[in-house]
Design a protein around this motif. Structure first.
Motif: not given
Ligand SMILES: [Cu+2]
Lengths: 208, 803
Positions: A92-96, A129-137
């Motif tokens: 999947v793609r991420h938006h860091v 953070g990742c704007n797609i995945h809130d849990t990514m930290l």
């Molecule tokens: Cu992400």
């Protein structure tokens, strides 16, 4: 924004450590970090600074992967001026992004390795953070010294090849109750230095 | 409780029942209404509370969701990160109007800035915001309220993460009448939000109640401590089941939601229902009363009529008729009543007749006789007067009835009654006591006098009765018992009279007066039977001969054998006194056999002396019925070595009639043996000529009762003459008995009677006297012939056989 000595951290200074500062030779600094209950604290950032350390150039590159919808490593320490790559190992793609004042940036939706690494040129803490995945930290602590380390599973961090001099020892942890104000303590590095034990006031709720 | 009328009973019982049922129904309804209403209201309140909480929760969620959208907005977060106050405020305002919130607040953590949309200042908002943030929990999102500027708000806080929390969004909705109304619409509850302000006074912020009502609720809270708040609250006369929820409570102020449901309104609904139920009950009772009265009338009226009618019956009025066209049970009852009336009337009539009257003779019956007897005994006891009970019983009535037929038999009984009544005094009670038994109650007569009456009656019976132009001879036995010597009670007297009567029948004596020995009649009969048996075996019997003379030749032709009993103690006993008893007990057969043997012996003895005499022996019913008679006779003939002309037989009409079939069979066999047979007492037995014609008989013997008086009685003469003619027509010889004088002899000879028998010729005599009689008879013939010497040349001689 860093106010030294504002919140003095209890220091444990051994007699041996004072004696060792007499010689300018490379030594190793061992720091044991514990929380207020005495538990070993992982991922605490330990670094030492003095007037000479800031001018030392940082040539290393660093990389923080995104794997399994998580940053890896989640806690990192780099010297100011370090280029960090954010390779995406997921399908999947991420938006860091980071809104932290130390470094604001965003890597809009991408896969694979972004074209350019991000340069972290200002000391401070960056929360990723990742704007797609809130849990990514993830946390990146950027320091003005090459002498830094991260505690391992035993809460022990070792900084090697440190010239035997006087330093300001700083210990930072992302779950610190004092937020971005690391614990500080002056140390004199000597070959015969015994491990320094640092106790931090940790907000358990913030632990990842 | 006893009712005088059935109708009253029906009406009262049923009305009471209906009333009771209604009351039993109404009371619990009344009792349960209050309880039920309260339960119902309490339950509605409970449900309403849940609805209320659900509404708040869903509000909460909507707000949170809305706030989350803004909190996650990248641009908004960027604005926060770059501390762009103006952008933040405009985003808040935009968001507030989008979700129709009343308040939107952003509180940043980094530099502790607070941005507030609307009219609030930072200082006003901050404590509430801080409180919300402190109480935040991502998992349980509590419904929170707070007061801004005296106005209550429902508030939510949402963290803004980037990705760690960098600030908070707080969104608030004012609690106003709109919300209260919304809750009211969903839950049907009255909702009031009351607030206790910092100065401890109470105000109401929103409500579905009127201003006045709100004031009362508000006052209530200001007067009562919150922990003493009752479940019920009187709000301007209307009772409310009340529940309150504390929405917010801090040191400064307190917010309560008061949920209420009117008990009064609910009860009013039930009250209306109860009222209509009551009206229905009254109406139902009215209708039921009318129906019951109608039904009871319908049922009772005919019963009243029947009761009236039954009273009539009670008084013996059987005339009244019951008319009914009903076909139900009452109609059935009426009809039964009607039938009963007729049946009772008929039966009473018959009972009256039967109880005290005999239908055949019109005489009182036995019951009446006994009753009268009892009455008379009481009267006579007081007066010390004698009383006599005379009972009489017709001889051979059974046979007479058989021959005449029942109807004529009844006529005969009637005639007998008439005859008795004619003899006794008018006030003497005559009754029919049994089939052929009559009783006469003779008042005030001594034993001697009663005997005279009995004698008179006996004489009266000697005159034949006329039944359907036939003359019938009826004789009777008489028994008499006298009061007080023969018994003092009605039963005893009658019983004793009947005992005497039985004895009279047994002994064949006409009139017997009771005496105590008769009671031991059985003993006496036993004695007689023993005596008679020993008489047969012990040569106490004697054979007497009565000559039978040919009326034309005047020669002694035959003789009838008659039995005599010479009792060792009692002396000479006539056959009348023991033959009926012998016939009853069966001893007659022994007597007959003895007679047959004796006759043969006498015949043989006389034959030796040169006298050929055929001796006629009387045969009884029992002899005729026993089938071995012919064999026995033959044995006797052999024993005495005599021929068949030694004896002849005589049978009475009545003896044949008892069992005509067997009698005829026996007679046929006897006749085949060569025996001559004569019918005795002809004219008294009512036998049919047709039957007689069939019988193998050679002679008819006319009863002496006809013959004796034929010289003086023209009727008897006619009977005798016609009998002779009849006999001749049937080819029978005719024998006349009871020839007592020459006159009769001449008459009989003139009408062609074949034989005669009687005192004129000779009385019954012992065997030893027979020869001397023959001599005397020869003399008599001579004198008779001398009297008519000119006309009669014939010489009367005794027929002699060769010696
Ligand atoms: Cu992400």
């Amino acid at each position: 924004m860093m106010k030294l000595f504002k919140n003095p951290t209890p220091l444990f200074i051994s007699l041996g450590l004072l004696l060792a500062s007499q010689f300018v030779v490379a030594a190793e600094v061992t720091v044991e970090v514990r929380d207020s209950k005495g538990n070993k604290l992982v991922d605490a950032i330990v670094y030492i600074e003095n007037s000479k350390t800031a001018s030392q150039a940082a040539s290393k590159e660093f990389q923080i992967e995104q794997r399994g919808r998580q940053f890896n490593p989640q806690v990192s320490v780099v010297q100011t001026g370090t280029n960090i790559n954010f390779p995406n190992k997921d399908k999947v793609r991420h938006h860091v992004y980071s809104f932290s004042p130390a470094k604001k940036f965003e890597l809009k939706l991408y896969s694979g390795v972004p074209a350019n690494p991000v340069m972290f040129d200002k000391a401070g803490t960056v929360v990723l953070g990742c704007n797609i995945h809130d849990t990514m930290l993830a946390f990146i602590h950027i320091v003005d010294t090459p002498y830094h380390a991260k505690t391992d599973g035993n809460g022990v961090a070792k900084i090697s090849n440190v010239p035997e001099e006087g330093y300001q020892l700083k210990v930072w942890h992302y779950a610190l109750k004092t937020e971005n104000k690391p614990a500080e303590q002056a140390i004199t590095v000597k070959a015969t230095n015994a491990p320094v034990v640092i106790q931090l006031d940790i907000n358990d709720a913030k632990l990842i | 409780m006893k009712f005088k009328s059935l109708k009253q009973q029906i009406v009262i019982i049923f009305l009471t029942l209906v009333l009771a049922i209604q009351l039993v129904g109404l009371i619990p309804i009344d009792r349960s209404v209050d309880k039920n209403v309260r339960n119902l209201v309490a339950k509605e309140l409970e449900v309403g509370e849940k609805v209320f909480l659900n509404l708040l929760e869903s509000n909460n969620e909507n707000i949170i969701n809305g706030a989350k959208v803004l909190a996650a907005d990248y641009g908004f977060r960027e604005a926060i990160a770059s501390n762009d106050q103006e952008t933040i405020l405009s985003a808040l305002n935009n968001f507030q109007s989008r979700i129709h919130a009343d308040i939107a607040i952003f509180h940043g953590l980094e530099n502790e800035i607070t941005t507030v949309s609307g009219d609030l200042t930072e200082q006003e908002a901050l404590p509430a915001v801080q409180h919300l943030i402190d109480n935040y929990s991502a998992s349980t999102q509590k419904i929170q309220f707070d007061i801004f500027n005296g106005m209550p708000y429902q508030l939510v806080a949402v963290p803004i993460k980037a990705p760690i929390i960098i600030g908070w969004m707080v969104v608030g909705f004012e609690i106003d009448d709109v919300l209260a109304l919304k809750i009211n619409q969903l839950s049907n509850l009255q909702v009031t939000f009351v607030q206790q302000t910092k100065d401890k006074s109470w105000i109401s912020n929103a409500s579905t109640l009127s201003a006045e009502e709100q004031r009362i609720v508000k006052n209530y809270f200001s007067q009562v401590k919150s922990d003493a708040i009752a479940n019920e609250m009187d709000v301007g006369g209307e009772l409310y089941e009340t529940k309150y929820l504390i929405l917010h409570d801090n040191k400064d102020n307190k917010l309560l939601a008061v949920l209420q449901r009117s008990v009064t309104a609910e009860i009013a609904q039930f009250q209306a229902m109860k009222y209509s139920l009551f009206i229905l009950t009254i109406l139902g009772l009215g209708v039921f009363s009318i129906a019951i009265i109608y039904v009871s009338n319908y049922i009772v009226a005919p019963i009243t009529k029947l009761t009236e009618y039954a009273k009539q019956l009670e008084f013996g009025n059987y005339e009244a008729e019951i008319e009914t066209d009903r076909i139900d049970e009452i109609g059935e009852l009426s009809k039964s009543f009607s039938a009963m009336r007729e049946a009772i009337a008929t039966r009473e009539e018959r009972v009256k007749r039967l109880a005290f009257g005999d239908e055949t003779t019109g005489l009182p019956n036995r019951a009446a006789f006994i009753q009268q007897l009892g009455d008379r005994i009481r009267v006579h006891r007081n007066r010390n007067q004698p009383l006599s009970v005379l009972v009489l019983n017709l001889d051979r009535f059974k046979q007479i009835n058989k021959i005449l037929g029942r109807d004529l038999g009844d006529v005969l009984l009637y005639e007998v009654a008439k005859k008795i009544k004619a003899v006794v005094r008018g006030d003497d009670l005559v009754a029919r006591l049994g089939a052929d038994e009559y009783g006469v109650l003779l008042s005030n007569l001594t034993e001697e006098q009663s005997l005279i009456v009995a004698d008179k009656l006996k004489k009266a019976f000697e005159v034949p009765l006329e039944v359907a132009q036939q003359k019938i001879d009826v004789s009777a036995g008489f028994g008499i018992a006298n009061y007080p010597q023969h018994g003092e009670s009605d039963e005893a007297l009658l019983h004793n009279a009947e005992t005497a009567l039985n004895v009279s029948k047994l002994r064949n004596s006409d009139i017997v007066v009771y005496h105590p020995q008769l009671d031991s009649g059985a003993q006496e009969n036993l004695t007689m039977a023993t005596d008679l048996k020993s008489a047969i075996q012990g040569h106490q019997l004697a054979l007497y001969l009565q000559p039978k003379i040919n009326m034309q030749t005047k020669q002694g032709y035959a003789a009838e054998a008659l039995v005599r009993w010479i009792h060792p103690e009692k002396g000479f006993i006539f056959p009348d006194q023991f033959i009926p008893f012998a016939e009853q007990t069966g001893l007659i057969q022994g007597i007959t056999l003895w007679m047959l043997e004796e006759a043969c012996r006498v015949h043989a003895a006389l034959k030796k002396e040169g006298i050929a005499l055929t001796i006629a022996v009387n045969i009884s019913t029992r002899d005729l019925i026993s089938s071995d008679l012919p064999e026995k006779i033959e044995q006797i003939f052999k024993l005495h070595d005599v021929t068949v002309d030694a004896i002849s037989l005589e049978i009475t009409e009545s003896s044949i009639m008892d069992d005509p079939v067997r009698a005829e069979a026996t007679l046929q066999r006897l006749s085949q043996m060569g025996l001559k047979i004569a019918i005795d007492d002809f004219g008294t037995g009512y036998s049919s000529l047709g039957y007689l014609k069939r019988l193998p008989v050679q002679e008819l013997k006319i009863d002496k009762s006809f013959v004796m008086n034929m010289a003086t009685n023209e009727n008897d003469a006619i009977i005798v003459r016609s009998t002779v003619d009849l006999g001749h027509n049937l080819n029978l010889k005719v024998v006349a008995e009871g020839v007592e004088n020459l006159e009769v002899w001449d008459l009989l000879a003139k009408i062609g009677c074949d034989y005669g028998q009687g005192y004129f010729m000779g009385k019954p005599m012992p065997e030893k006297d027979f020869k001397s009689w023959l001599v005397r008879w020869e003399e008599q013939i001579k004198s008779m012939n001398a009297d008519k010497a000119d006309t009669t040349k014939k010489k009367a001689t005794v027929h002699k056989i060769k010696g």
